[in-house]
Each structure stands twice: as structure tokens, then as C-alpha cells.
Design an enzyme around this catalytic site. Structure first.
Site, short mmCIF file in Angstrom:
data_model
loop_
_atom_site.label_atom_id
_atom_site.label_comp_id
_atom_site.label_asym_id
_atom_site.label_seq_id
_atom_site.Cartn_x
_atom_site.Cartn_y
_atom_site.Cartn_z
N HIS A 249 0.87 -0.98 -0.09
CA HIS A 249 0.05 -0.04 -0.10
C HIS A 249 0.79 1.19 -0.04
O HIS A 249 1.87 1.07 -0.02
CB HIS A 249 -0.75 -0.03 1.07
CG HIS A 249 -2.13 -0.85 1.05
ND1 HIS A 249 -3.29 -0.72 0.06
CD2 HIS A 249 -2.63 -1.93 1.61
CE1 HIS A 249 -4.22 -1.48 0.19
NE2 HIS A 249 -3.57 -2.45 1.16
N ASP B 290 -0.09 6.88 -3.54
CA ASP B 290 -1.18 6.49 -4.32
C ASP B 290 -1.73 7.60 -5.19
O ASP B 290 -2.26 7.20 -6.28
CB ASP B 290 -2.47 6.06 -3.15
CG ASP B 290 -2.16 4.64 -2.66
OD1 ASP B 290 -1.24 3.75 -3.04
OD2 ASP B 290 -3.02 4.22 -1.85
#
Length: 393
Positions: free
Chosen positions: A136, A166
């Protein structure tokens, strides 16, 4: 059905995008395209976890339509193939190898549409020893060396206040790559494959540290050089009321203006001094007034500064209010929610908030109807678990 706002088309009006991304990186990128007018169709799975974040009113789902297809069924796959044949862009966020197993990889889809721009967004890229590693945002920043620099000497690394990897490394980089490929296709007629590695992109997002490392030959450390808190001219200071103010006086004239305003012209020559002593001098000064008192005082001079606001304060900030950046949107059920407005702004073809955030399968009937299927055929497919429909909440 949701209510679509009828307004002038954005700069990407007419662009057809098929979105098979999940979580935050890909959906943020396709939101940027949708905000600018692209017709983005999110392909969901009919059961189990949705492909996108799917939190109620989550802005990354706005301006898109959603169709729910069970891609393990050939009938659903054939529907997707028909969509691909008419699309400009296909973007996916699976781990490497998944699209091949599903029969929706670039080699297969480019035979259906030679002009297709196919973009894969993954944590570490399509090759290399980490290609299949789960991860992540925090992990990509850690690998790219950015997380190491984020924090203070005495506390160590800290988690960023937003999902920088992200959003910037994944979503924004994917949108930029897609638009670049579309420009090339406009000239050449050729589609192509794009491999977006979030880790690669985060590495490229840190050019100042690169220069510092290359010039000094020493590994950069937290608060180790000017732009990350080593000097008094570019730092964060606690105020009397335990709030904080940011100082970004990199240019000598702005630093001199600050020192004169503080009555400390002796500090002008210490602008780029590293270490705790010079920073401590300013810290003791800023502890004598509250944050808002400093805001009023510094606003009267040409100094690079800003009070550090929490989100509630940002929503009320005069600049943010003037720019109308907090948009209150209406849901079909009559409720409202707040989201950031579309950025950036165009003079002739502005991006627009046309649809509220979509829900999984919300537009299945609408999209299949556009493909020529009648209500009975869609109902039969839903009964067999090939598709799923859902009316707007």
C-alpha cells in the site's frame, strides 16, 4: 438512476474509458479524467468486495458510471470485449498476471482495438523481484526512500497526512501517462501499453533529495538539508497557543523581510545555517505570540509564511472560500455532501461535477441498454449471476 447535471462539455468530452482499478490509485486517476469530461465506466464484480473504495460519497467515484460484470463468465467477458472495441482507454490495477488469467490483458484487448491505450497501475511495476509483492501507499514510499525523510530527527519517520504515493505516484501519474499516449495516438494512430509503477513514480517525486545526495555524496537524513527542515528559513514553528506556523523564506529578500519584522536583523546572515541553534532562535520568538497573532502580523509584510490549518479551518479559509473549492453536492435521495471542486480550471472547457459518486452496478441497465439489450435480456443475465444491477440509493 442518478441525476446528471447538464452543463458544457469538459476538454475530454467524448473520451471513453474503461476502469478496472481498485482502492485509491487508479480510481483517483480515472476521477481526474472523468472530471474533465471523459465517459468513465467502472467495471465492478457482482458480488464480494467492490473494485473501488466505495465509501459513501467518496469523491473518487464521482462523474463515473458503474457496470457489474462477472468476468469469470464468458457472457460477461464478451460484454466487456464489446465495450473495449469502442473504448479509447482501458486502465486496470490488478497484480501482474491477473489480467492474463482473466483474458483481458493488453495482448488480447489490443487485437480487438488497435488504437487502445492500455494502462496498468501497480505497486512495483510489471517486472522485477517485487512485482507480485502486496503493498500500500506507506510501503511504496518506504521503498522509494521518501518515508525515511518524512519526519523529525528526534521522532523518526511519520506517516504522511495524505496517501501521496497512491494519489500522485499512482492516480496522477496514470492520468498524465494516458493523456500523453492519447496525444501520440492522435499523431500516429497507434495505441500502446503503459506500465505505471507507483514506487517508480514516488522515486521520481523526490528530485531535491536526489540533487542533495548526488552533490554531497552523503545519504540525506531527516531535517538534513534546507528543504526538509534543517535551516531556520524553511521550517515549522510552534506558537504560544500550541498551534503552528510555517515559514518558507527560501529567497534572501523574504528571509531579510522576516528578520527585520521580528527585530532580529542579526539573523539575516544565518539564513542557511543548519543545526538546532539557529532554528531554536526563531522557535523562542514564535512562542511569544499565538498563531493568529503571528498571522495578522506576518500578513502585513512580504514574507513566505502560512498558519498551519486543520481541515475545518481550511474549509473556512478566505482563499479557499473565494476559489469555491469546497463543493456541496446533492445526492438523488436529497442529502448533501462536501467534496473538493474540480481542478485545475480551464477558461474554455472547464471540468465539471456531473454525477454524484457511483455505486456498484448502478448503471448496468443503462450501459447494456446502450449496447442494444432489452430489459428482459438484462434480467436473465442478472438471474444467472453474469451481471448485477442496482438502482441509485
Amino acid at each position: 438512476m442518478d441525476k446528471e447535471t447538464k452543463q458544457p462539455a469538459g476538454p475530454l468530452a467524448g473520451l471513453k474509458v474503461i476502469d478496472l482499478t481498485r482502492m485509491l490509485p487508479g480510481p483517483f486517476g480515472t476521477m481526474l479524467l472523468a472530471d474533465m469530461g471523459a465517459d468513465v465506466t467502472v467495471v465492478e464484480q457482482p458480488s464480494g468486495p467492490a473494485l473501488g473504495p466505495r465509501r459513501k460519497n467518496f469523491a473518487v467515484d464521482r462523474n463515473k458510471r458503474s457496470i457489474a460484470l462477472n468476468l469469470k463468465d464468458e457472457r460477461a467477458k464478451n460484454i466487456l470485449y464489446r465495450m473495449v472495441a469502442e473504448a479509447d482507454v482501458f486502465i486496470e490495477g490488478f497484480r501482474p498476471g491477473v489480467t492474463e488469467r482473466l483474458g483481458i490483458d493488453y495482448a488480447r484487448l489490443s487485437r480487438l482495438n488497435t488504437g487502445l491505450i492500455y494502462c496498468s497501475v501497480s505497486g512495483y511495476g510489471q517486472d522485477g523481484p517485487y512485482r507480485l509483492r502486496a503493498g500500500h501507499d506507506i510501503n511504496y514510499m518506504a521503498t522509494a526512500g521518501l518515508l525515511y525523510l518524512n519526519g523529525r530527527k528526534d521522532t523518526g519517520p511519520v506517516v504522511c497526512g495524505t496517501q501521496l504515493a497512491d494519489i500522485a505516484g499512482g492516480g496522477m501519474m496514470a492520468a498524465f501517462a494516458v493523456l500523453s499516449a492519447l496525444y501520440y495516438r492522435e499523431k500516429s494512430g497507434k495505441g500502446q501499453y503503459i506500465d505505471v509503477s507507483i514506487t517508480d513514480a514516488v522515486l521520481a517525486l523526490n528530485p531535491v533529495a536526489f540533487v542533495e545526495y548526488d552533490n554531497t555524496g552523503t545519504t540525506p537524513e531527516r531535517q538534513g538539508f534546507r528543504n526538509i527542515g534543517a535551516t531556520p528559513c524553511y521550517n515549522i514553528y510552534r506558537t504560544k497557543d500550541d498551534r503552528h506556523i510555517s515559514i518558507g523564506a527560501l529567497e534572501p529578500k523574504f528571509w531579510a523581510n522576516l528578520c527585520r519584522l521580528l527585530g532580529r536583523e542579526d539573523l539575516i546572515a544565518r539564513q542557511n545555517e543548519t543545526g538546532a541553534e539557529a532554528v531554536g532562535e526563531l522557535q523562542r520568538i514564535f512562542e511569544t505570540k499565538t498563531r493568529d497573532e503571528w498571522d495578522r502580523l506576518l500578513d502585513s509584510a512580504e514574507v513566505c509564511y502560512a498558519p498551519i490549518l486543520n481541515l475545518a479551518e481550511t474549509f473556512r479559509d478566505s482563499q479557499v472560500v473565494h476559489r469555491k473549492m469546497i463543493h456541496e453536492a446533492n445526492q438523488p435521495d436529497g442529502s448533501t455532501f462536501r467534496q473538493a471542486d474540480v481542478v485545475p480550471r480551464f477558461s474554455l472547457t472547464p471540468g465539471l461535477l456531473r454525477r454524484p459518486p457511483s455505486r456498484p452496478g448502478q448503471h448496468t441497465r443503462e450501459i447494456l441498454g446502450e449496447m442494444g439489450m432489452d430489459e428482459a435480456a438484462v434480467s436473465d443475465l442478472e438471474k444467472d449471476g453474469v451481471v448485477k444491477t442496482m438502482e441509485a440509493e
